[in-house]
Design a protein around this motif. Structure first.
Motif, PDB file in Angstrom:
ATOM      1  N   ASN A 176     -10.052  -0.171   4.893  1.00 26.91           N
ATOM      2  CA  ASN A 176     -10.916   0.116   6.021  1.00 26.91           C
ATOM      3  C   ASN A 176     -10.365  -0.607   7.239  1.00 26.91           C
ATOM      4  O   ASN A 176      -9.300  -1.200   7.177  1.00 26.91           O
ATOM      5  CB  ASN A 176     -12.374  -0.257   5.712  1.00 26.91           C
ATOM      6  N   MET A 177     -11.107  -0.578   8.346  1.00 30.27           N
ATOM      7  CA  MET A 177     -10.615  -1.165   9.603  1.00 30.27           C
ATOM      8  C   MET A 177     -10.236  -2.636   9.460  1.00 30.27           C
ATOM      9  O   MET A 177      -9.248  -3.073  10.008  1.00 30.27           O
ATOM     10  CB  MET A 177     -11.685  -1.033  10.689  1.00 30.27           C
ATOM     11  N   GLY A 178     -11.024  -3.400   8.727  1.00 32.91           N
ATOM     12  CA  GLY A 178     -10.789  -4.835   8.680  1.00 32.91           C
ATOM     13  C   GLY A 178     -10.175  -5.368   7.415  1.00 32.91           C
ATOM     14  O   GLY A 178      -9.931  -6.567   7.292  1.00 32.91           O
ATOM     15  N   GLY A 179      -9.914  -4.516   6.444  1.00 31.43           N
ATOM     16  CA  GLY A 179      -9.386  -5.041   5.202  1.00 31.43           C
ATOM     17  C   GLY A 179      -9.090  -3.980   4.173  1.00 31.43           C
ATOM     18  O   GLY A 179      -8.993  -2.794   4.478  1.00 31.43           O
ATOM     19  N   ALA A 180      -8.991  -4.431   2.925  1.00 34.97           N
ATOM     20  CA  ALA A 180      -8.690  -3.535   1.819  1.00 34.97           C
ATOM     21  C   ALA A 180      -9.148  -4.188   0.516  1.00 34.97           C
ATOM     22  O   ALA A 180      -9.203  -5.411   0.414  1.00 34.97           O
ATOM     23  CB  ALA A 180      -7.200  -3.239   1.750  1.00 34.97           C
ATOM     24  N   SER A 181      -9.481  -3.351  -0.456  1.00 34.31           N
ATOM     25  CA  SER A 181      -9.783  -3.857  -1.794  1.00 34.31           C
ATOM     26  C   SER A 181      -8.805  -3.219  -2.776  1.00 34.31           C
ATOM     27  O   SER A 181      -8.484  -2.034  -2.670  1.00 34.31           O
ATOM     28  CB  SER A 181     -11.228  -3.553  -2.186  1.00 34.31           C
ATOM     29  N   PHE A 182      -8.330  -4.033  -3.683  1.00 41.24           N
ATOM     30  CA  PHE A 182      -7.355  -3.616  -4.684  1.00 41.24           C
ATOM     31  C   PHE A 182      -7.981  -3.754  -6.060  1.00 41.24           C
ATOM     32  O   PHE A 182      -8.613  -4.772  -6.357  1.00 41.24           O
ATOM     33  CB  PHE A 182      -6.105  -4.496  -4.610  1.00 41.24           C
ATOM     34  N   ARG A 183      -7.779  -2.727  -6.893  1.00 46.28           N
ATOM     35  CA  ARG A 183      -8.307  -2.716  -8.262  1.00 46.28           C
ATOM     36  C   ARG A 183      -7.267  -2.072  -9.187  1.00 46.28           C
ATOM     37  O   ARG A 183      -6.402  -1.326  -8.728  1.00 46.28           O
ATOM     38  CB  ARG A 183      -9.590  -1.900  -8.333  1.00 46.28           C
ATOM     39  N   PRO A 184      -7.409  -2.313 -10.486  1.00 50.00           N
ATOM     40  CA  PRO A 184      -6.513  -1.639 -11.429  1.00 50.00           C
ATOM     41  C   PRO A 184      -6.715  -0.130 -11.387  1.00 50.00           C
ATOM     42  O   PRO A 184      -7.760   0.352 -10.935  1.00 50.00           O
ATOM     43  CB  PRO A 184      -6.948  -2.186 -12.796  1.00 50.00           C
ATOM     44  N   THR A 185      -5.749   0.614 -11.887  1.00 42.86           N
ATOM     45  CA  THR A 185      -5.867   2.073 -11.913  1.00 42.86           C
ATOM     46  C   THR A 185      -6.885   2.545 -12.938  1.00 42.86           C
ATOM     47  O   THR A 185      -7.345   3.675 -12.879  1.00 42.86           O
ATOM     48  CB  THR A 185      -4.510   2.739 -12.206  1.00 42.86           C
ATOM     49  N   GLY A 186      -7.241   1.701 -13.864  1.00 41.28           N
ATOM     50  CA  GLY A 186      -8.229   2.025 -14.898  1.00 41.28           C
ATOM     51  C   GLY A 186      -8.581   0.792 -15.686  1.00 41.28           C
ATOM     52  O   GLY A 186      -8.217  -0.325 -15.313  1.00 41.28           O
ATOM     53  N   ILE A 201       0.828  -1.208   0.000  1.00 43.65           N
ATOM     54  CA  ILE A 201       0.000   0.000   0.000  1.00 43.65           C
ATOM     55  C   ILE A 201       0.861   1.256   0.000  1.00 43.65           C
ATOM     56  O   ILE A 201       0.578   2.222  -0.711  1.00 43.65           O
ATOM     57  CB  ILE A 201      -0.980  -0.012   1.192  1.00 43.65           C
ATOM     58  N   GLU A 202       1.935   1.235   0.761  1.00 45.60           N
ATOM     59  CA  GLU A 202       2.795   2.413   0.870  1.00 45.60           C
ATOM     60  C   GLU A 202       3.642   2.642  -0.375  1.00 45.60           C
ATOM     61  O   GLU A 202       3.854   3.779  -0.787  1.00 45.60           O
ATOM     62  CB  GLU A 202       3.706   2.276   2.089  1.00 45.60           C
ATOM     63  N   ASN A 203       4.132   1.570  -1.002  1.00 48.65           N
ATOM     64  CA  ASN A 203       5.127   1.708  -2.066  1.00 48.65           C
ATOM     65  C   ASN A 203       4.714   1.166  -3.423  1.00 48.65           C
ATOM     66  O   ASN A 203       5.454   1.323  -4.387  1.00 48.65           O
ATOM     67  CB  ASN A 203       6.431   1.008  -1.647  1.00 48.65           C
ATOM     68  N   GLY A 204       3.569   0.501  -3.508  1.00 50.81           N
ATOM     69  CA  GLY A 204       3.186  -0.163  -4.744  1.00 50.81           C
ATOM     70  C   GLY A 204       2.630   0.773  -5.796  1.00 50.81           C
ATOM     71  O   GLY A 204       2.211   1.894  -5.516  1.00 50.81           O
ATOM     72  N   THR A 205       2.636   0.294  -7.030  1.00 44.85           N
ATOM     73  CA  THR A 205       2.065   1.025  -8.150  1.00 44.85           C
ATOM     74  C   THR A 205       1.210   0.065  -8.974  1.00 44.85           C
ATOM     75  O   THR A 205       1.286  -1.148  -8.807  1.00 44.85           O
ATOM     76  CB  THR A 205       3.158   1.628  -9.048  1.00 44.85           C
ATOM     77  N   GLY A 206       0.406   0.605  -9.872  1.00 46.53           N
ATOM     78  CA  GLY A 206      -0.401  -0.214 -10.772  1.00 46.53           C
ATOM     79  C   GLY A 206      -1.722  -0.649 -10.172  1.00 46.53           C
ATOM     80  O   GLY A 206      -2.352  -1.566 -10.685  1.00 46.53           O
ATOM     81  N   PHE A 207      -2.165   0.013  -9.107  1.00 43.32           N
ATOM     82  CA  PHE A 207      -3.430  -0.348  -8.491  1.00 43.32           C
ATOM     83  C   PHE A 207      -4.013   0.823  -7.715  1.00 43.32           C
ATOM     84  O   PHE A 207      -3.320   1.781  -7.389  1.00 43.32           O
ATOM     85  CB  PHE A 207      -3.269  -1.539  -7.544  1.00 43.32           C
TER      86      PHE A 207
END
Length: 78
Positions: free
Chosen positions: A19-29, A8-14
């Motif tokens: 939120n408190m219990g998790g996260a969702s990752f998606r493409p930038t477009g 989350i801090e250093n990644g790219t391409g997403f």
């Protein structure tokens, strides 16, 4: 630092929504290049599962010739 925090801090391409219990990752477009770049993120999330998070759900596109991930949802700290 856990894999997910580093991503989350250093990644790219997403894009990420955390939120408190998790996260969702998606493409930038939705372009082919953006979707392709996200596949590495999705695969790495799956490979590193257990390093402070669990995969809760994944989703693949239905409108492309290839099965490409367009969403990875994780629960953090379980």
């Amino acid at each position: 630092m856990s894999y997910i925090d580093d991503l989350i801090e250093n990644g790219t391409g997403f894009q990420v929504r955390r939120n408190m219990g998790g996260a969702s990752f998606r493409p930038t477009g939705g372009s082919d290049a953006e979707m392709e770049a996200f596949q590495t993120v999705a695969r790495n999330l799956m490979l590193n599962e257990g390093d402070g998070y669990r995969i809760a759900n994944t989703h693949k596109t239905s409108d492309r010739a290839q099965d490409l991930f367009d969403t990875v949802i994780v629960t953090i700290g379980e």
